[in-house]
Design a protein around this motif. Sequence first.
Motif, PDB file in Angstrom:
ATOM      1  N   THR A 169      21.721  -7.336 -14.030  1.00 18.39           N
ATOM      2  CA  THR A 169      21.047  -6.067 -14.664  1.00 18.39           C
ATOM      3  C   THR A 169      19.994  -5.175 -13.293  1.00 18.39           C
ATOM      4  O   THR A 169      20.155  -6.025 -12.357  1.00 18.39           O
ATOM      5  CB  THR A 169      19.937  -6.183 -15.641  1.00 18.39           C
ATOM      6  OG1 THR A 169      18.961  -7.016 -15.217  1.00 18.39           O
ATOM      7  CG2 THR A 169      20.621  -7.040 -16.846  1.00 18.39           C
ATOM      8  N   ALA A 170      19.835  -3.935 -13.756  1.00 21.19           N
ATOM      9  CA  ALA A 170      19.010  -3.352 -12.576  1.00 21.19           C
ATOM     10  C   ALA A 170      17.793  -2.644 -13.297  1.00 21.19           C
ATOM     11  O   ALA A 170      17.687  -2.231 -14.224  1.00 21.19           O
ATOM     12  CB  ALA A 170      20.086  -2.358 -11.934  1.00 21.19           C
ATOM     13  N   LYS A 171      16.554  -2.716 -12.451  1.00 23.60           N
ATOM     14  CA  LYS A 171      15.546  -1.939 -12.885  1.00 23.60           C
ATOM     15  C   LYS A 171      14.943  -1.374 -11.498  1.00 23.60           C
ATOM     16  O   LYS A 171      14.383  -1.994 -10.537  1.00 23.60           O
ATOM     17  CB  LYS A 171      14.469  -2.961 -13.376  1.00 23.60           C
ATOM     18  CG  LYS A 171      12.760  -2.481 -13.218  1.00 23.60           C
ATOM     19  CD  LYS A 171      12.270  -1.333 -14.109  1.00 23.60           C
ATOM     20  CE  LYS A 171      11.217  -0.761 -13.814  1.00 23.60           C
ATOM     21  NZ  LYS A 171      10.877   0.333 -14.476  1.00 23.60           N
ATOM     22  N   ALA A 172      14.958  -0.015 -11.526  1.00 26.52           N
ATOM     23  CA  ALA A 172      14.294   0.853 -10.445  1.00 26.52           C
ATOM     24  C   ALA A 172      12.936   0.863 -10.607  1.00 26.52           C
ATOM     25  O   ALA A 172      12.463   1.285 -11.686  1.00 26.52           O
ATOM     26  CB  ALA A 172      14.942   2.173 -10.364  1.00 26.52           C
ATOM     27  N   VAL A 173      12.295   0.695  -9.680  1.00 22.47           N
ATOM     28  CA  VAL A 173      10.666   0.727  -9.431  1.00 22.47           C
ATOM     29  C   VAL A 173      10.396   1.980  -8.794  1.00 22.47           C
ATOM     30  O   VAL A 173      10.813   2.400  -7.714  1.00 22.47           O
ATOM     31  CB  VAL A 173       9.890  -0.467  -8.723  1.00 22.47           C
ATOM     32  CG1 VAL A 173       8.617  -0.157  -8.541  1.00 22.47           C
ATOM     33  CG2 VAL A 173      10.505  -1.534  -9.333  1.00 22.47           C
ATOM     34  N   THR A 174       9.709   2.989  -9.471  1.00 19.99           N
ATOM     35  CA  THR A 174       9.075   4.199  -8.972  1.00 19.99           C
ATOM     36  C   THR A 174       7.527   4.247  -8.949  1.00 19.99           C
ATOM     37  O   THR A 174       7.048   3.482  -9.408  1.00 19.99           O
ATOM     38  CB  THR A 174       9.690   5.287  -9.861  1.00 19.99           C
ATOM     39  OG1 THR A 174       8.802   5.295 -11.078  1.00 19.99           O
ATOM     40  CG2 THR A 174      11.097   5.035 -10.255  1.00 19.99           C
ATOM     41  N   GLY A 175       7.184   5.120  -8.036  1.00 21.82           N
ATOM     42  CA  GLY A 175       5.754   5.462  -7.854  1.00 21.82           C
ATOM     43  C   GLY A 175       5.229   6.069  -8.987  1.00 21.82           C
ATOM     44  O   GLY A 175       3.744   6.143  -8.875  1.00 21.82           O
ATOM     45  N   SER A 176       5.789   6.384 -10.156  1.00 23.00           N
ATOM     46  CA  SER A 176       5.235   6.818 -11.381  1.00 23.00           C
ATOM     47  C   SER A 176       5.181   5.872 -12.635  1.00 23.00           C
ATOM     48  O   SER A 176       4.572   6.314 -13.550  1.00 23.00           O
ATOM     49  CB  SER A 176       6.056   8.087 -11.926  1.00 23.00           C
ATOM     50  OG  SER A 176       7.352   7.643 -12.105  1.00 23.00           O
ATOM     51  N   GLU A 177       5.250   4.330 -12.163  1.00 22.12           N
ATOM     52  CA  GLU A 177       5.000   3.493 -13.110  1.00 22.12           C
ATOM     53  C   GLU A 177       3.392   3.513 -13.616  1.00 22.12           C
ATOM     54  O   GLU A 177       2.620   3.652 -12.658  1.00 22.12           O
ATOM     55  CB  GLU A 177       5.344   2.109 -12.563  1.00 22.12           C
ATOM     56  CG  GLU A 177       6.609   2.305 -11.823  1.00 22.12           C
ATOM     57  CD  GLU A 177       7.844   1.584 -12.802  1.00 22.12           C
ATOM     58  OE1 GLU A 177       7.306   1.090 -13.982  1.00 22.12           O
ATOM     59  OE2 GLU A 177       9.009   1.588 -12.506  1.00 22.12           O
ATOM     60  N   PRO A 178       3.091   3.355 -14.685  1.00 20.41           N
ATOM     61  CA  PRO A 178       1.790   3.264 -15.260  1.00 20.41           C
ATOM     62  C   PRO A 178       1.084   2.294 -14.363  1.00 20.41           C
ATOM     63  O   PRO A 178      -0.165   2.458 -14.409  1.00 20.41           O
ATOM     64  CB  PRO A 178       1.651   2.677 -16.492  1.00 20.41           C
ATOM     65  CG  PRO A 178       3.198   2.948 -17.071  1.00 20.41           C
ATOM     66  CD  PRO A 178       4.135   2.926 -15.971  1.00 20.41           C
ATOM     67  N   CYS A 179       1.364   1.171 -13.804  1.00 21.72           N
ATOM     68  CA  CYS A 179       0.821   0.263 -12.856  1.00 21.72           C
ATOM     69  C   CYS A 179       0.191   0.904 -11.887  1.00 21.72           C
ATOM     70  O   CYS A 179      -0.903   0.262 -11.072  1.00 21.72           O
ATOM     71  CB  CYS A 179       1.475  -0.927 -12.581  1.00 21.72           C
ATOM     72  SG  CYS A 179       2.909  -0.739 -11.518  1.00 21.72           S
ATOM     73  N   TYR A 180       0.720   1.991 -11.227  1.00 19.23           N
ATOM     74  CA  TYR A 180       0.042   2.546  -9.941  1.00 19.23           C
ATOM     75  C   TYR A 180      -0.990   4.011 -10.425  1.00 19.23           C
ATOM     76  O   TYR A 180      -1.478   4.413  -9.512  1.00 19.23           O
ATOM     77  CB  TYR A 180       1.020   3.097  -9.185  1.00 19.23           C
ATOM     78  CG  TYR A 180       1.985   2.395  -8.930  1.00 19.23           C
ATOM     79  CD1 TYR A 180       1.818   1.403  -7.913  1.00 19.23           C
ATOM     80  CD2 TYR A 180       3.439   2.279  -9.111  1.00 19.23           C
ATOM     81  CE1 TYR A 180       2.652   0.284  -7.744  1.00 19.23           C
ATOM     82  CE2 TYR A 180       4.407   1.240  -8.672  1.00 19.23           C
ATOM     83  CZ  TYR A 180       3.959   0.361  -7.760  1.00 19.23           C
ATOM     84  OH  TYR A 180       4.859  -0.690  -7.379  1.00 19.23           O
ATOM     85  N   GLN A 181      -1.084   4.061 -11.803  1.00 11.89           N
ATOM     86  CA  GLN A 181      -1.969   5.158 -12.170  1.00 11.89           C
ATOM     87  C   GLN A 181      -3.161   5.307 -11.623  1.00 11.89           C
ATOM     88  O   GLN A 181      -3.751   6.380 -11.188  1.00 11.89           O
ATOM     89  CB  GLN A 181      -1.995   5.481 -13.694  1.00 11.89           C
ATOM     90  CG  GLN A 181      -0.691   6.010 -14.108  1.00 11.89           C
ATOM     91  CD  GLN A 181      -0.664   6.257 -15.771  1.00 11.89           C
ATOM     92  OE1 GLN A 181      -1.619   5.678 -16.433  1.00 11.89           O
ATOM     93  NE2 GLN A 181       0.485   6.825 -16.284  1.00 11.89           N
ATOM     94  N   ALA A 182      -4.100   4.432 -11.766  1.00 10.28           N
ATOM     95  CA  ALA A 182      -5.553   4.318 -11.544  1.00 10.28           C
ATOM     96  C   ALA A 182      -5.998   3.763 -10.093  1.00 10.28           C
ATOM     97  O   ALA A 182      -7.008   3.667  -9.790  1.00 10.28           O
ATOM     98  CB  ALA A 182      -6.319   3.505 -12.558  1.00 10.28           C
ATOM     99  N   LEU A 183      -4.843   3.665  -9.242  1.00 13.27           N
ATOM    100  CA  LEU A 183      -5.207   3.089  -7.778  1.00 13.27           C
ATOM    101  C   LEU A 183      -5.917   4.248  -6.972  1.00 13.27           C
ATOM    102  O   LEU A 183      -5.350   5.388  -7.049  1.00 13.27           O
ATOM    103  CB  LEU A 183      -3.751   2.694  -7.232  1.00 13.27           C
ATOM    104  CG  LEU A 183      -3.187   1.514  -7.760  1.00 13.27           C
ATOM    105  CD1 LEU A 183      -2.077   1.189  -7.150  1.00 13.27           C
ATOM    106  CD2 LEU A 183      -4.260   0.415  -7.924  1.00 13.27           C
ATOM    107  N   PRO A 184      -6.823   4.048  -6.345  1.00 15.76           N
ATOM    108  CA  PRO A 184      -7.522   4.698  -5.329  1.00 15.76           C
ATOM    109  C   PRO A 184      -6.628   5.060  -4.052  1.00 15.76           C
ATOM    110  O   PRO A 184      -5.514   4.454  -3.744  1.00 15.76           O
ATOM    111  CB  PRO A 184      -8.879   4.222  -4.770  1.00 15.76           C
ATOM    112  CG  PRO A 184      -8.426   2.497  -4.991  1.00 15.76           C
ATOM    113  CD  PRO A 184      -7.409   2.618  -6.119  1.00 15.76           C
ATOM    114  N   GLU A 185      -6.998   6.184  -3.204  1.00 14.71           N
ATOM    115  CA  GLU A 185      -5.939   6.477  -2.048  1.00 14.71           C
ATOM    116  C   GLU A 185      -6.263   5.391  -1.007  1.00 14.71           C
ATOM    117  O   GLU A 185      -7.524   4.752  -0.900  1.00 14.71           O
ATOM    118  CB  GLU A 185      -6.524   7.832  -1.608  1.00 14.71           C
ATOM    119  CG  GLU A 185      -6.081   8.792  -2.616  1.00 14.71           C
ATOM    120  CD  GLU A 185      -4.417   9.026  -2.945  1.00 14.71           C
ATOM    121  OE1 GLU A 185      -3.778   8.821  -2.128  1.00 14.71           O
ATOM    122  OE2 GLU A 185      -4.175   9.176  -4.084  1.00 14.71           O
ATOM    123  N   GLY A 186      -5.426   5.327   0.083  1.00 15.28           N
ATOM    124  CA  GLY A 186      -5.745   4.532   1.019  1.00 15.28           C
ATOM    125  C   GLY A 186      -5.570   3.151   1.197  1.00 15.28           C
ATOM    126  O   GLY A 186      -5.855   2.351   2.047  1.00 15.28           O
TER     127      GLY A 186
END
Length: 312
Positions: free
Chosen positions: A190-207
Amino acid sequence: MTAAVRELPFAAPLRAVDRVELREEADGPRLRASKLVTVDDPYMAGHFPGLTMLPAVFLLEGLRQAVAQAFGLVEPPELLQVRSARLLAPMLGGDDITFDVKVVPQPAGAAWALDARCARADGTPVARLKVLVGVPDAAEAISPPSKAPEPADGAPEIDHVRIRELLPVRHPMLLVDRVDAVDPGRSITTAKAVTGSEPCYQALPEGLSAAQYAYPRSLAFESFGQSAALLWLASAGAGVPDGVLMLAAIRGCRFAGGVQPGDTMRHVVRLEQLASGTAFLSGEIWAGTRCLAVVDSLIAVNRPQSAVGTAR
């Protein structure tokens, strides 16, 4: 000292522990933590819609976060090994899950062997976990038992529409995009594409560093587990009763290397045995030709949804 968990400086599916306490005891450090199961947490609404149940992999995520909090780590810790895990009872909405964890610092670097007993507030055991958590070595690698799967070519064997029909999970907890190959009774890819819009990335600060954007290994393992469920369903045909396929045990899971937004994970799962409502499986997680994890044994069971929803 007990403290509420600070904001997480790395990608995570949710705040998997609410409070953490680290004590020095006669036999070494001991962690105590807690987590209230609530449908309001990220990812939770998509895990068995209509039944608020904490995914078992979020207990592993909780141990990772508890170590980060207790030891004030700047670099994000990761699951390095799941030596063994037994899941004893479901964790439903409103349950306050406690972690009682014996901690053994490892001699080589920032790593800790954890022996955790997890229970509901009334004392009912829900899990026993033996894991290794630590800051990963950039040179870490795994020698897999088989070669990387061939690149996908053409239409999927099972597409996303059919996957939605088969698995009782929804966005954002549906973590399989396509099935590239399936041999019922034997194996699935099977395959799962990981994107930058995943909920696990939502609240991260910059840098942040690339390590802090690493896709959570708890979610990678959940994706593997959903692939295992698809193999079971493809193998059993009419033999699977109408119920909930649940993770029961893990043994010998080893991780190495990270996945970043833009990568595609590919899972190879093999069915070792299927009997009496229990499936025994093994396999690997890949990103291209890199082996990210080897799972020696995953045991899944089928439980009637009525029994799961009322289990207390």
